[in-house]
Design an enzyme around this catalytic site. Structure first.
Site, short mmCIF file in Angstrom:
data_model
loop_
_atom_site.label_atom_id
_atom_site.label_comp_id
_atom_site.label_asym_id
_atom_site.label_seq_id
_atom_site.Cartn_x
_atom_site.Cartn_y
_atom_site.Cartn_z
N CYS A 33 -0.83 1.53 1.76
CA CYS A 33 -0.20 0.55 2.65
C CYS A 33 -0.36 -0.86 2.09
O CYS A 33 0.58 -1.66 2.13
CB CYS A 33 -0.81 0.62 4.05
N CYS A 67 -5.76 1.23 4.60
CA CYS A 67 -4.99 2.18 3.79
C CYS A 67 -4.59 1.55 2.45
O CYS A 67 -3.83 0.58 2.42
CB CYS A 67 -3.76 2.61 4.58
#
Length: 77
Positions: A41, A38
Site C-alpha cells: 500500500c 501495509c
C-alpha cells in the site's frame, strides 16, 4: 499514513464513500483501500497521488478506520 495530495478524497465513513461515488457518477472513480502498515500500500501511494494530480478522481479508504467498508467490499490485506 500516506501523505495524500489535495486532489485525493479521504473517505471517513460508509456515508462519505456513498456521497463521493454518487457525485462522480457517471464518470469512473478509483477507490484505493489501504492500511498504514501495509508495505505494498505504501508503495502504491505515490502512484495513486500522481493519478489524482493528473485529474483522475481518487478516493482512499483506510481499512483499519473503516473495517465495515473493507468487509463490505471483501478487502483483505
Amino acid at each position: 499514513m500516506p501523505a495524500w495530495n489535495a486532489s485525493v478524497t479521504i473517505i471517513e465513513s460508509p456515508a462519505s464513500l456513498e456521497a463521493v461515488v454518487a457525485d462522480s457518477s457517471p464518470s469512473p472513480l478509483l477507490v484505493d483501500f489501504y492500511a498504514t502498515w501495509c508495505g505494498p500500500c505504501k508503495s502504491m501511494a505515490p502512484h495513486v497521488n500522481k493519478l489524482a494530480a493528473e485529474g483522475v478522481p481518487v478516493a482512499v479508504v483506510d481499512v483499519d478506520k473503516n473495517v465495515s467498508l473493507a468487509e463490505q467490499y471483501g478487502i483483505t490485506l
